[in-house]
Design an enzyme around this catalytic site. Structure first.
Site, PDB file in Angstrom:
ATOM      1  N   ARG A   1       2.833   5.954  -3.280  1.00 40.31           N
ATOM      2  CA  ARG A   1       3.980   6.760  -3.705  1.00 40.31           C
ATOM      3  C   ARG A   1       4.228   6.637  -5.201  1.00 40.31           C
ATOM      4  O   ARG A   1       4.658   7.602  -5.849  1.00 40.31           O
ATOM      5  CB  ARG A   1       5.222   6.339  -2.901  1.00 40.31           C
ATOM      6  CG  ARG A   1       5.168   6.823  -1.444  1.00 40.31           C
ATOM      7  CD  ARG A   1       6.100   6.013  -0.556  1.00 40.31           C
ATOM      8  NE  ARG A   1       6.214   6.523   0.796  1.00 40.31           N
ATOM      9  CZ  ARG A   1       5.318   6.319   1.781  1.00 40.31           C
ATOM     10  NH1 ARG A   1       4.206   5.626   1.538  1.00 40.31           N
ATOM     11  NH2 ARG A   1       5.532   6.804   2.992  1.00 40.31           N
TER      12      ARG A   1
ATOM     13  N   LYS B   1       0.841  -1.217   0.000  1.00 38.04           N
ATOM     14  CA  LYS B   1       0.000   0.000   0.000  1.00 38.04           C
ATOM     15  C   LYS B   1       0.869   1.257   0.000  1.00 38.04           C
ATOM     16  O   LYS B   1       0.607   2.189  -0.762  1.00 38.04           O
ATOM     17  CB  LYS B   1      -0.935  -0.030   1.221  1.00 38.04           C
ATOM     18  CG  LYS B   1      -1.860   1.143   1.318  1.00 38.04           C
ATOM     19  CD  LYS B   1      -3.126   0.789   2.068  1.00 38.04           C
ATOM     20  CE  LYS B   1      -2.928   0.594   3.562  1.00 38.04           C
ATOM     21  NZ  LYS B   1      -2.626   1.864   4.269  1.00 38.04           N
ATOM     22  N   SER B   2       1.884   1.286   0.845  1.00 41.77           N
ATOM     23  CA  SER B   2       2.741   2.478   0.928  1.00 41.77           C
ATOM     24  C   SER B   2       3.420   2.760  -0.412  1.00 41.77           C
ATOM     25  O   SER B   2       3.474   3.899  -0.880  1.00 41.77           O
ATOM     26  CB  SER B   2       3.826   2.272   1.990  1.00 41.77           C
ATOM     27  OG  SER B   2       3.246   2.169   3.259  1.00 41.77           O
TER      28      SER B   2
ATOM     29  N   GLY C   1      -5.167   7.886   5.514  1.00 43.81           N
ATOM     30  CA  GLY C   1      -4.277   8.885   6.093  1.00 43.81           C
ATOM     31  C   GLY C   1      -3.040   9.073   5.237  1.00 43.81           C
ATOM     32  O   GLY C   1      -2.553  10.194   5.052  1.00 43.81           O
TER      33      GLY C   1
ATOM     34  N   SER D   1       6.842   9.249  12.144  1.00 40.78           N
ATOM     35  CA  SER D   1       5.803   9.145  11.117  1.00 40.78           C
ATOM     36  C   SER D   1       6.378   9.304   9.720  1.00 40.78           C
ATOM     37  O   SER D   1       6.889  10.370   9.352  1.00 40.78           O
ATOM     38  CB  SER D   1       4.726  10.209  11.339  1.00 40.78           C
ATOM     39  OG  SER D   1       3.894  10.270  10.199  1.00 40.78           O
TER      40      SER D   1
ATOM     41  N   GLN E   1       4.567   9.304   7.157  1.00 43.49           N
ATOM     42  CA  GLN E   1       3.656  10.176   6.403  1.00 43.49           C
ATOM     43  C   GLN E   1       4.094  11.626   6.533  1.00 43.49           C
ATOM     44  O   GLN E   1       4.101  12.370   5.548  1.00 43.49           O
ATOM     45  CB  GLN E   1       2.218  10.004   6.907  1.00 43.49           C
ATOM     46  CG  GLN E   1       1.659   8.618   6.608  1.00 43.49           C
ATOM     47  CD  GLN E   1       0.301   8.382   7.237  1.00 43.49           C
ATOM     48  OE1 GLN E   1      -0.237   9.246   7.921  1.00 43.49           O
ATOM     49  NE2 GLN E   1      -0.250   7.205   7.016  1.00 43.49           N
TER      50      GLN E   1
ATOM     51  N   LYS F   1      -4.391   5.973  14.601  1.00 47.00           N
ATOM     52  CA  LYS F   1      -4.478   5.324  13.276  1.00 47.00           C
ATOM     53  C   LYS F   1      -5.930   5.364  12.791  1.00 47.00           C
ATOM     54  O   LYS F   1      -6.711   6.182  13.266  1.00 47.00           O
ATOM     55  CB  LYS F   1      -3.952   3.887  13.375  1.00 47.00           C
ATOM     56  CG  LYS F   1      -2.471   3.808  13.725  1.00 47.00           C
ATOM     57  CD  LYS F   1      -1.621   4.377  12.613  1.00 47.00           C
ATOM     58  CE  LYS F   1      -0.135   4.305  12.947  1.00 47.00           C
ATOM     59  NZ  LYS F   1       0.678   5.001  11.953  1.00 47.00           N
TER      60      LYS F   1
ATOM     61  N   ASP G   1       1.910  -1.039  11.955  1.00 41.01           N
ATOM     62  CA  ASP G   1       0.583  -1.484  11.507  1.00 41.01           C
ATOM     63  C   ASP G   1       0.283  -2.929  11.900  1.00 41.01           C
ATOM     64  O   ASP G   1      -0.825  -3.417  11.673  1.00 41.01           O
ATOM     65  CB  ASP G   1       0.469  -1.349   9.981  1.00 41.01           C
ATOM     66  CG  ASP G   1       0.420   0.115   9.550  1.00 41.01           C
ATOM     67  OD1 ASP G   1      -0.029   0.952  10.361  1.00 41.01           O
ATOM     68  OD2 ASP G   1       0.837   0.412   8.425  1.00 41.01           O
TER      69      ASP G   1
HETATM   70  C1  S3P Z   1       2.486   4.842   6.177  1.00 39.42           C
HETATM   71  C2  S3P Z   1       2.998   5.263   7.372  1.00 39.42           C
HETATM   72  C3  S3P Z   1       2.469   4.835   8.680  1.00 39.42           C
HETATM   73  C4  S3P Z   1       1.521   3.636   8.562  1.00 39.42           C
HETATM   74  C5  S3P Z   1       0.583   3.773   7.412  1.00 39.42           C
HETATM   75  C6  S3P Z   1       1.356   3.891   6.103  1.00 39.42           C
HETATM   76  C7  S3P Z   1       3.089   5.331   4.932  1.00 39.42           C
HETATM   77  O1  S3P Z   1       1.762   5.910   9.257  1.00 39.42           O
HETATM   78  O2  S3P Z   1       0.801   3.455   9.758  1.00 39.42           O
HETATM   79  O3  S3P Z   1      -0.277   2.655   7.319  1.00 39.42           O
HETATM   80  O4  S3P Z   1       2.824   4.765   3.853  1.00 39.42           O
HETATM   81  O5  S3P Z   1       3.866   6.298   5.000  1.00 39.42           O
HETATM   82  P1  S3P Z   1       2.510   7.053  10.096  1.00 39.42           P
HETATM   83  O6  S3P Z   1       3.370   7.820   9.198  1.00 39.42           O
HETATM   84  O7  S3P Z   1       1.400   7.910  10.667  1.00 39.42           O
HETATM   85  O8  S3P Z   1       3.261   6.314  11.157  1.00 39.42           O
END
Ligand code: S3P
Length: 450
Positions: A33, A28-29, A101, A174, A176, A354, A327
């Site tokens: 991106r 997913k990450s 998020g 984080s 993100q 989360k 996660d």
């Molecule tokens: C993610 C970062 C994490 C993770 C999320 C995916 C990302 O969140 O929990 O599922 O793809 O950068 P945080 O940056 O809030 O820790």
């Protein structure tokens, strides 16, 4: 979209051995991106293995709204014709990031240094989550943000035409936040520096390098110092997205606790900033092996083999590992309930912000299934009952959180009584094939009449 439709109550009934090959979807990450950086490059990026879950599809829709051309071939190959760094057009309408998020925070960063105004919203879960952690550093570039009380969505960001580069120490672990600042820094002149005290997933840094940006990471006493030179021309890439370790966690953990199981989960990304769960499980005594270890698309990858492990022991999970498995704590707590002794998880206050408050959500559901859980602001512990000794029988609230729903369904596979969740619909955000995949291995999952 999750949380917008009818809830889907589901039940997982104790099942026989899980066996076979579990081909989990793309990461997913990395999928988010790939679409965002593809949209910021000049020319055509080609992506295979993209996660086609609701979160990522919402990001694809958003990239179209900013002017990128995003298409999908019948075979699942995606094409992104980017508009270049600083080239985002102002969307005609509100950007709805659904449950994601990652989607909203990364896109906020990517548009923050373009001279456009954008209003963001999401579902009931996303609209409760804190956004100031991203809009505060974006304000340093000159970006303005107005949202609801407490920095919640819906929120409008006014991007800055003449950004200044930023030096920012990320106050919470984080990826993100780190990524939002880096993406904003792409269209700022000079060097943007992000410093993180604890290493978080580094997909943005790796991918920026792949797209031709000048980016370095130095490990110093202050932490990881990431320096990005602004205004590069990003070169389109061909990206093969590895399978998601966070999704692999579910069949792996299910196999470890379900008697007689033997499951192979091939092609899993094992980037060290993501693989903490698997290290933890092995420390607990799990029969979990890495086969065929290799490098694919710049990321370490292996086939995971998980076999039933009735003798796992509870452990204290090292705090410094938290970011690399953030996660995975919900499903770890399910394994912990089936281990002997207590599993202690500290330094995890991020779990409270989360898709749901994951400590509260798991603690309530585990208690409803006969497991003793204690918790504080940034820690929780699960008292293991030993293999096969979890009573089950509870109906657990998923709180619009895919990982909570999947964790309780895994719990039901190895409990004495079935375990139900009030709403399995959020599973489609990250793991749309969860039901057929787990069913194919031998799980007994059923949707109830609502
Ligand atoms: C993610 C970062 C994490 C993770 C999320 C995916 C990302 O969140 O929990 O599922 O793809 O950068 P945080 O940056 O809030 O820790």
């Amino acid at each position: 979209m999750s949380g917008h439709g009818t809830p889907i109550p589901m039940t997982s009934t104790p099942c026989g051995p899980l066996a076979g090959v579990a081909e989990v979807p793309g990461d997913k990450s990395i999928s988010h991106r790939s679409l965002i950086l593809g949209a910021m490059a000049v020319g055509e990026t080609v992506i295979t293995g993209l996660l086609e879950g609701e979160d990522v599809l919402d990001t694809a829709k958003a990239m179209r709204a900013f002017g990128a051309e995003v298409t999908r071939d019948e075979d699942g190959t995606w094409h992104v014709h980017g508009v270049g760094v600083g080239g985002f057009a102002e969307p005609d309408n509100v950007i709805d990031c659904g449950n994601s998020g990652t989607g909203v925070r990364l896109i906020m960063g990517a548009m923050a240094t373009c001279p456009i105004a954008v209003t963001f919203t999401g579902d009931a879960s996303l609209n409760k989550r804190p956004m100031a952690r991203v809009t505060d550093p974006l304000a340093l570039f000159g970006t303005q943000a107005v949202g609801r009380a407490g920095g919640r969505l819906p929120m409008t960001l006014v991007g800055v035409a003449d950004p200044v580069p930023v030096r920012y120490v990320v106050p919470v672990p984080s990826a993100q936040v780190k990524s939002a600042v880096l993406l904003a820094g792409l269209n700022a002149p000079g060097q943007t520096v992000v410093i993180e005290k604890e290493a978080t997933r580094d997909h943005t840094e790796r991918m920026l390098q792949g797209f031709g940006a000048e980016i370095t990471t130095e490990v110093t006493e202050e932490g990881r110092v990431i320096t990005l030179t602004g205004r590069p021309e990003l070169k389109p890439q061909t990206i093969a997205v590895p399978r998601d370790p966070s999704s692999a966690a579910f069949p792996v953990c299910a196999a470890l606790i379900t008697p007689g199981s033997d499951v192979l989960v091939p092609g899993i990304g094992l980037n060290p900033t993501r693989a903490g769960l698997f290290t933890t499980l092995r420390e607990m005594g799990a029969d979990l092996t890495y086969e065929n270890e290799r490098i694919e698309g710049g990321e370490p990858v292996a086939d995971l083999r998980a076999r039933y492990s009735p003798d796992m022991q509870g452990i204290e999970v090292p705090q410094e590992r938290a970011a690399s498995m953030i996660d995975e704590y919900p499903v770890l707590s399910v394994v912990a309930a089936n281990a002997q002794g207590t599993t202690m998880m500290r330094g995890v206050k991020e779990l409270r912000v989360k898709e749901s408050d994951r400590i509260e959500a798991m603690a309530s559901g585990l208690r409803a299934c006969g497991v003793t859980v204690e918790d504080g602001p940034d820690w929780w512990s699960v008292a293991g009952l030993g293999a096969g000794n979890v009573p089950g029988g509870g109906t657990c609230a998923s709180h619009l959180d895919h990982r909570i729903a999947m964790s309780f369904l895994v719990l039901g596979m190895a409990s004495q009584q079935p375990v139900s969740v009030d709403d399995g619909s959020p599973i489609a955000t990250s793991f749309p094939i969860f039901e057929p995949l787990m069913g194919g291995l031998g799980a007994a999952l059923a949707r109830e009449a609502g």
